[in-house]
Structure formats: structure tokens, C-alpha cells
Design an enzyme around this catalytic site. Structure first.
Site, mmCIF file in Angstrom:
data_model
loop_
_atom_site.group_PDB
_atom_site.id
_atom_site.type_symbol
_atom_site.label_atom_id
_atom_site.label_comp_id
_atom_site.label_asym_id
_atom_site.label_seq_id
_atom_site.Cartn_x
_atom_site.Cartn_y
_atom_site.Cartn_z
ATOM 1 N N ASP A 1 0.840 -1.210 0.000
ATOM 2 C CA ASP A 1 0.000 0.000 0.000
ATOM 3 C C ASP A 1 0.873 1.257 0.000
ATOM 4 O OD1 ASP A 1 -2.225 -1.739 0.224
ATOM 5 O OD2 ASP A 1 -1.809 -1.912 2.356
HETATM 6 P P1 ATP Z 1 1.360 -6.276 1.338
HETATM 7 O O1 ATP Z 1 0.210 -7.056 0.781
HETATM 8 O O2 ATP Z 1 2.049 -6.920 2.492
HETATM 9 O O3 ATP Z 1 1.044 -4.830 1.620
HETATM 10 P P2 ATP Z 1 2.387 -6.570 -1.389
HETATM 11 O O4 ATP Z 1 2.512 -8.051 -1.602
HETATM 12 O O5 ATP Z 1 1.269 -5.849 -2.054
HETATM 13 O O6 ATP Z 1 2.468 -6.234 0.176
HETATM 14 P P3 ATP Z 1 5.247 -6.302 -1.725
HETATM 15 O O7 ATP Z 1 5.741 -6.761 -3.053
HETATM 16 O O8 ATP Z 1 5.476 -7.171 -0.546
HETATM 17 O O9 ATP Z 1 3.723 -5.855 -1.874
HETATM 18 O O10 ATP Z 1 5.939 -4.898 -1.365
HETATM 19 C C1 ATP Z 1 5.765 -3.753 -2.166
HETATM 20 C C2 ATP Z 1 7.096 -3.156 -2.554
HETATM 21 O O11 ATP Z 1 7.807 -2.731 -1.371
HETATM 22 C C3 ATP Z 1 8.022 -4.110 -3.286
HETATM 23 O O12 ATP Z 1 7.755 -4.085 -4.680
HETATM 24 C C4 ATP Z 1 9.389 -3.549 -2.926
HETATM 25 O O13 ATP Z 1 9.726 -2.494 -3.808
HETATM 26 C C5 ATP Z 1 9.192 -3.012 -1.505
HETATM 27 N N1 ATP Z 1 9.556 -4.037 -0.510
HETATM 28 C C6 ATP Z 1 8.721 -4.896 0.142
HETATM 29 N N2 ATP Z 1 9.400 -5.721 0.970
HETATM 30 C C7 ATP Z 1 10.711 -5.374 0.860
HETATM 31 C C8 ATP Z 1 11.946 -5.848 1.461
HETATM 32 N N3 ATP Z 1 11.973 -6.846 2.361
HETATM 33 N N4 ATP Z 1 13.096 -5.256 1.075
HETATM 34 C C9 ATP Z 1 13.105 -4.248 0.177
HETATM 35 N N5 ATP Z 1 12.002 -3.759 -0.421
HETATM 36 C C10 ATP Z 1 10.805 -4.305 -0.086
#
Ligand code: ATP
Length: 317
Positions: free
Chosen positions: A259
Site C-alpha cells: 500500500d
Molecule cells: P502487502 O500485501 O504486504 O502490503 P504486497 O505483496 O502488495 O504487500 P510487496 O511486493 O510485498 O507488496 O511490497 C511492495 C514493494 O515494497 C516491493 O515491490 C518492494 O519495492 C518493496 N519491498 C517490500 N518488501 C521489501 C523488502 N523486504 N526489502 C526491500 N524492499 C521491499
């Protein structure tokens, strides 16, 4: 054009203090933290200086006040958050497993979060809006579908834009017409923000290039694929592609990264920045958010985001 608005659940989150499966052992819980994917998203928009508003519902209790005060302090228009007199504010319990995956128990459907009304205040917010952001999770809430469609039609008529994050936790699936709602969103979105396999689910194919082409053909101009710690990729309808390989951080709490990322990408684009720099800023907001406990704790303002970008190492591939 007017503010970015969203529709959906406002919750408090209570976190288990140990890792493991489920919630059966007695343990200390940590919280409450303000939460709910649409609330995290809209708070991030406002922290970056974007005009922002949310259509949602809380109870007449401290959990509701905690959320509304947080949003108000960050500059979100909270006029369309209704206060239920007979239902408490929604809540979510989260526990992390050792492999980094999460178990949730949601109290949404019988809480204030479980009913969204198209109130006079909600209609007034819609009448001012310039962009609608929709989270897949909102469609599980009775009333949210109507508010979302009303907002999209109004904003479209005025030349505004629409974004869609298909994010649906498995615990929230089960609403019979979810697929139909997804099709409607894919037909109407200008920007799609899927995470991992959601790209394939949205496109109905398991090949990345085919999925991207299919979604562009539906009229989606920008697809930004989130890849957790591996960063994110931008696919533009003109064929442009940018990969950002991610900042190197220590992950403490992944909830809210998606988000923070989506709100920062959208707000950067609405503030006139190009897709490549918006992608980097979005990845920075996501990465920063996982370094602190609580889904909204790490959401940066513009200065904090600039400092993080300047001082954090990044992967080269
Ligand atoms: P959630 O549903 O938990 O809010 P999501 O699955 O929609 O998350 P993610 O891909 O986990 O989204 O995270 C969004 C972005 O944040 C990633 O594309 C990345 O750029 C950054 N990010 C998330 N986790 C990490 C991490 N451990 N290290 C570095 N960047 C991260």
C-alpha cells in the site's frame, strides 16, 4: 483535478509477539496499530502532500478514534468516514510464521468496517475527487461495490483516473461475484498494481509477457508489478519497461509495504514525475515501511523519503 479517494476497510491491527502457526497459544499481543489496506494507502498519499480522502466506517470507540486521528493528522479528508452507533471498529490479528508468511484473523463483516454507505458526505467527496484507487479487498464489503462504481463513473465523467490493486487476502475471499468485480476493475483501471501472482490471476495466463500485453489491450496504460524484496517492474502501454531491483533493508514487518508502494507511485505520477523515478520512490516507501513494526509506522513524508533514497543501499540485479 481533485483529491485521490479510496473506499474500504479501516481496522486496528493486533500483532502476535511470537512467530508460529495460528493463535492458539496464550501470548502477549502488541498494538493496536491503525490499519486496513485502504487506510494505509490513503495515509501515504496525504503524507506525501497529495490531496486525499476515504469512504469508510468506524465504530464509536477508541479504535475508531485512533484511526481517524492518525488520518486527520496526516491531512486525509475524513469527512466521509461514518461512525457506527451499534458496531465496533474492525480489527485484524496477525501472526508471522517462520517462513515470513502470515496468518490473519479478521473481524470485518460484523464490525463497522463491514458496511459501507453512500452517505451524503461520501457523495460530496466523490463529487470533488480526481482519482479513485480501489483495493480488491474492499469488494468483500457489502455496499463498497456501489460506492466504488459510483465514484469511478463520476471521476471518469470529469476526466479523472482510476487505479486498482487486486490485493485480496485468502482469508477474505469467498464473495461470489468477486471475479465479476475484478473484470469491471480491469476494464476501468488506468494503473494496475498487482503483487507477484496477482498479475497472472488478473490476466488469466501464467506467462508474464502475455499477461502484460493482454492487460494493456484492455486499456490499462501502466502496470507496476510488485516483487517483494526483489523490487518492482514498470510496464508501459508504449512498450517501455523499467526494473527496480530493490533497496537493501532488514525486514521487521512486511504488512503495508504494497500500500505504501502503490500510494507513492500514484502520488508521484499525479505530482508530475515520470514512471521511472516514481517506481524508485515507490520502492523506497515500500522498503522503508517494512523496517518498522506496524502497518503505518514507516510511511514516509517527502523529506523522510528523500533521506531514505539518498542513504539506503540498493541491489544492482
Ligand atoms: P502487502 O500485501 O504486504 O502490503 P504486497 O505483496 O502488495 O504487500 P510487496 O511486493 O510485498 O507488496 O511490497 C511492495 C514493494 O515494497 C516491493 O515491490 C518492494 O519495492 C518493496 N519491498 C517490500 N518488501 C521489501 C523488502 N523486504 N526489502 C526491500 N524492499 C521491499
Amino acid at each position: 483535478l481533485g483529491p485521490t479517494i479510496t473506499v474500504g476497510e479501516i481496522l486496528v491491527e493486533l500483532m502476535a509477539t511470537t512467530t508460529g502457526f495460528g493463535f492458539k497459544e496464550a501470548q502477549t499481543l502488541y498494538g493496536p496499530f491503525p490499519s486496513g489496506a485502504p487506510a494505509i494507502f490513503i495515509d501515504q498519499v496525504a503524507r506525501l502532500g497529495g490531496a486525499a480522502g476515504i469512504i469508510a466506517s468506524v465504530g464509536n470507540d477508541d479504535f475508531g478514534a485512533l484511526n481517524v486521528e492518525r488520518l486527520q493528522n496526516d491531512g486525509v479528508d475524513t469527512s466521509a468516514i461514518s461512525k457506527s452507533t451499534d458496531r465496533p471498529t474492525g480489527s485484524a490479528f496477525v501472526r508471522y510464521r517462520d517462513d515470513g508468511s502470515r496468518d490473519f484473523i479478521f473481524n470485518i463483516m460484523h464490525s463497522a468496517a463491514g458496511s459501507i454507505e453512500l452517505s451524503a458526505q461520501a457523495k460530496a467527496l466523490i463529487a470533488r475527487a480526481g482519482h479513485v484507487h480501489v483495493m480488491g479487498s474492499a469488494f468483500a464489503i457489502p455496499g463498497a461495490g456501489l460506492a466504488i462504481r459510483t465514484a469511478i463513473e463520476a471521476v471518469r465523467e470529469r476526466g479523472g483516473s482510476v487505479s486498482f490493486d487486486p490485493n485480496v487476502r485468502k482469508e477474505l475471499l469467498g464473495s461470489g461475484n468477486l471475479r465479476q468485480q475484478f473484470e469491471y476493475m480491469l476494464q476501468n483501471a488506468d494503473l494496475l498494481l498487482p503483487s507477484g501472482e496477482e498479475l497472472f490471476v488478473a490476466a488469466g495466463t501464467e506467462d508474464e509477457a502475455t499477461a502484460v500485453t493482454h492487460l494493456h489491450d484492455l486499456g490499462i496504460d501502466e502496470i507496476v508489478l510488485k516483487r517483494g524484496k526483489d523490487g518492482a517492474t514498470y510496464f508501459g502501454a508504449t512498450g517501455a519497461r523499467y526494473d527496480f531491483h530493490g533497496f537493501v533493508v532488514e525486514e521487521v514487518d512486511p504488512t503495508g509495504a504494497g500500500d505504501a508502494f502503490g500510494a507513492t507511485y500514484l502520488t508521484s505520477r499525479r505530482q508530475g514525475l515520470g514512471p521511472e523515478v516514481s517506481l524508485e520512490r515507490a520502492a523506497a516507501a515500500g522498503a522503508r515501511n517494512v523496517t518498522l513494526q506496524g502497518p503505518m509506522t514507516g510511511l514516509p513524508n517527502t523529506t523522510e523519503l528523500d533521506t531514505f533514497i539518498a542513504s539506503t543501499p540498493r541491489r544492482t540485479k
